[in-house]
Write a protein that holds these residues in place. Structure first.
Motif, mmCIF file in Angstrom:
data_model
loop_
_atom_site.group_PDB
_atom_site.id
_atom_site.type_symbol
_atom_site.label_atom_id
_atom_site.label_comp_id
_atom_site.label_asym_id
_atom_site.label_seq_id
_atom_site.Cartn_x
_atom_site.Cartn_y
_atom_site.Cartn_z
ATOM 1 N N ARG A 159 -12.427 -11.874 -4.273
ATOM 2 C CA ARG A 159 -12.312 -10.429 -4.464
ATOM 3 C C ARG A 159 -11.573 -10.076 -5.756
ATOM 4 O O ARG A 159 -11.879 -9.084 -6.419
ATOM 5 C CB ARG A 159 -11.582 -9.825 -3.259
ATOM 6 N N LYS A 160 -10.605 -10.906 -6.114
ATOM 7 C CA LYS A 160 -9.805 -10.630 -7.302
ATOM 8 C C LYS A 160 -10.480 -11.095 -8.591
ATOM 9 O O LYS A 160 -10.313 -10.476 -9.645
ATOM 10 C CB LYS A 160 -8.442 -11.304 -7.178
ATOM 11 N N LYS A 161 -11.222 -12.187 -8.497
ATOM 12 C CA LYS A 161 -11.753 -12.824 -9.705
ATOM 13 C C LYS A 161 -13.156 -12.372 -10.100
ATOM 14 O O LYS A 161 -13.502 -12.402 -11.276
ATOM 15 C CB LYS A 161 -11.764 -14.341 -9.512
ATOM 16 N N LEU A 162 -13.959 -11.960 -9.131
ATOM 17 C CA LEU A 162 -15.352 -11.644 -9.419
ATOM 18 C C LEU A 162 -15.656 -10.154 -9.273
ATOM 19 O O LEU A 162 -14.972 -9.441 -8.541
ATOM 20 C CB LEU A 162 -16.287 -12.429 -8.489
ATOM 21 N N SER A 163 -16.678 -9.729 -9.978
ATOM 22 C CA SER A 163 -17.167 -8.363 -9.852
ATOM 23 C C SER A 163 -18.207 -8.359 -8.735
ATOM 24 O O SER A 163 -19.320 -8.865 -8.906
ATOM 25 C CB SER A 163 -17.794 -7.895 -11.171
ATOM 26 N N LEU A 164 -17.828 -7.821 -7.600
ATOM 27 C CA LEU A 164 -18.682 -7.869 -6.418
ATOM 28 C C LEU A 164 -19.246 -6.491 -6.093
ATOM 29 O O LEU A 164 -18.638 -5.462 -6.401
ATOM 30 C CB LEU A 164 -17.883 -8.383 -5.222
ATOM 31 N N GLU A 187 -20.621 -3.710 -3.161
ATOM 32 C CA GLU A 187 -20.232 -3.350 -1.800
ATOM 33 C C GLU A 187 -21.042 -4.173 -0.797
ATOM 34 O O GLU A 187 -22.261 -4.294 -0.903
ATOM 35 C CB GLU A 187 -20.452 -1.859 -1.555
ATOM 36 N N GLY A 188 -20.348 -4.734 0.152
ATOM 37 C CA GLY A 188 -20.996 -5.532 1.187
ATOM 38 C C GLY A 188 -20.899 -7.021 0.961
ATOM 39 O O GLY A 188 -21.041 -7.808 1.904
ATOM 40 N N GLU A 189 -20.652 -7.447 -0.267
ATOM 41 C CA GLU A 189 -20.648 -8.880 -0.556
ATOM 42 C C GLU A 189 -19.420 -9.595 0.002
ATOM 43 O O GLU A 189 -19.495 -10.771 0.360
ATOM 44 C CB GLU A 189 -20.777 -9.113 -2.063
ATOM 45 N N ILE A 190 -18.314 -8.905 0.100
ATOM 46 C CA ILE A 190 -17.130 -9.512 0.715
ATOM 47 C C ILE A 190 -17.380 -9.728 2.204
ATOM 48 O O ILE A 190 -17.116 -10.805 2.747
ATOM 49 C CB ILE A 190 -15.888 -8.619 0.515
ATOM 50 N N ALA A 191 -17.911 -8.713 2.856
ATOM 51 C CA ALA A 191 -18.197 -8.806 4.290
ATOM 52 C C ALA A 191 -19.224 -9.889 4.578
ATOM 53 O O ALA A 191 -19.086 -10.662 5.538
ATOM 54 C CB ALA A 191 -18.688 -7.458 4.818
ATOM 55 N N LEU A 192 -20.262 -9.959 3.758
ATOM 56 C CA LEU A 192 -21.303 -10.958 3.966
ATOM 57 C C LEU A 192 -20.788 -12.371 3.691
ATOM 58 O O LEU A 192 -21.208 -13.323 4.346
ATOM 59 C CB LEU A 192 -22.513 -10.643 3.075
ATOM 60 N N THR A 193 -19.872 -12.495 2.740
ATOM 61 C CA THR A 193 -19.248 -13.796 2.482
ATOM 62 C C THR A 193 -18.451 -14.247 3.697
ATOM 63 O O THR A 193 -18.464 -15.423 4.068
ATOM 64 C CB THR A 193 -18.322 -13.726 1.255
ATOM 65 N N TYR A 194 -17.762 -13.301 4.318
ATOM 66 C CA TYR A 194 -17.033 -13.609 5.558
ATOM 67 C C TYR A 194 -17.982 -14.128 6.629
ATOM 68 O O TYR A 194 -17.703 -15.134 7.291
ATOM 69 C CB TYR A 194 -16.302 -12.361 6.061
ATOM 70 N N VAL A 195 -19.109 -13.448 6.821
ATOM 71 C CA VAL A 195 -20.081 -13.866 7.841
ATOM 72 C C VAL A 195 -20.609 -15.262 7.532
ATOM 73 O O VAL A 195 -20.702 -16.115 8.431
ATOM 74 C CB VAL A 195 -21.249 -12.865 7.932
ATOM 75 N N LEU A 196 -20.923 -15.518 6.282
ATOM 76 C CA LEU A 196 -21.417 -16.841 5.882
ATOM 77 C C LEU A 196 -20.375 -17.913 6.155
ATOM 78 O O LEU A 196 -20.675 -18.970 6.720
ATOM 79 C CB LEU A 196 -21.781 -16.840 4.391
#
Length: 268
Positions: A195-200, A202-211
């Motif tokens: 979250r701090k290092k990449l330009s994400l 909306e939704g990509e943090i949540a989907l990363t969690y699911v993965l």
């Protein structure tokens, strides 16, 4: 002498307070604090987090218990009074997540908040809460794996109190609760760094969690001896992990390549 942990932490006016409940509650408190802090950085209100928890928490607990009871109905249909004794264990995190997700969709739409942004705020908090909650299974002597030896547990450099407490039913057991807890802590750190290092978007943090969670849960679930099953053919959590992993991966690819999706922007 083995240092076995008593599932009951203490009593208040004769009412037993279980470690299981304390672990769950502690995880929720940490999750709310983290999510509230993140909410301020993305333009959401702390009240949104608190209000959501007010609605989602009881419904998620009911969902987690209902999920477990549904797949263990052969036992509970003859022991109906046991359905309400969640302090004895027997709640399924996937059931809670599904119920919570349904509440979240209705909640965000009623507040005119981006559902994906809210999920991104919640995801790191949820995974660290799950890591803490697994220690409730440890205190309850549940969610363990197959037989093993004390020598093997010592080779993992586990603290003595964990090794002693994994002596269940006359044999030492694989500490699958510990594996999942550590996996979730690593996942939490990974998501925060991402979250701090990449330009994400909306939704990509949540989907990363699911993965992350579904990938680890698939393999850890394969070690557990108390898994819920579907027609005695496949473990429920493994099947759901596959579905969630594939679904999240497809959504992640779609959203990454969709120029219309907004970036997840935070105030430093």
């Amino acid at each position: 002498m083995l240092a076995q942990i008593n599932p009951i932490a203490f009593k208040v006016f004769g009412l037993p307070i279980h470690w299981y409940a304390l672990c769950i509650v502690s995880g929720i408190i940490v999750a709310v604090v983290l999510a509230s802090n993140e909410a301020k950085k993305v333009g959401l209100s702390e009240d949104d987090i608190v209000d959501f928890i007010f609605w989602a928490l009881p419904i998620s607990i009911v969902g987690a218990r209902a999920y477990y009871v549904a797949f263990e109905w052969s036992y509970y249909k003859n022991n109906l009074s046991e359905i309400f004794k969640i302090w004895n264990g027997g709640i399924a995190i996937y059931g809670g997540l599904i119920a919570g997700a349904i509440v979240l969709v209705f909640f965000t739409r009623s507040r005119f908040i981006s559902t994906w942004k809210f999920l991104d705020v919640a995801a790191p908090s949820v995974i660290i809460a799950q890591a803490m909650g697994r220690w409730g299974n440890f205190a309850n002597h549940e969610a363990y794996g197959p037989d093993t030896t004390r020598a093997f547990l010592q080779s993992l450099h586990l603290p003595k109190f964990i090794i002693d407490n994994m002596y269940i039913g006359g044999v030492y057991r694989q500490p699958t609760f510990f594996y999942e807890s550590i996996w979730n802590v690593i996942g939490f750190i990974f998501i925060i760094v991402l979250r701090k290092k990449l330009s994400l978007k909306e939704g990509e943090i949540a989907l990363t969690y699911v993965l992350w969670y579904s990938f680890g849960r698939f393999f850890i679930e394969g070690l557990r001896t108390d898994s819920l099953m579907v027609f005695d053919l496949i473990r429920v959590s493994q099947f759901l992990s596959i579905v969630l992993f594939v679904g999240a991966l497809i959504l992640l690819i779609i959203r990454r390549n969709d120029a219309r999706i907004k970036l997840y922007q935070r105030k430093v």
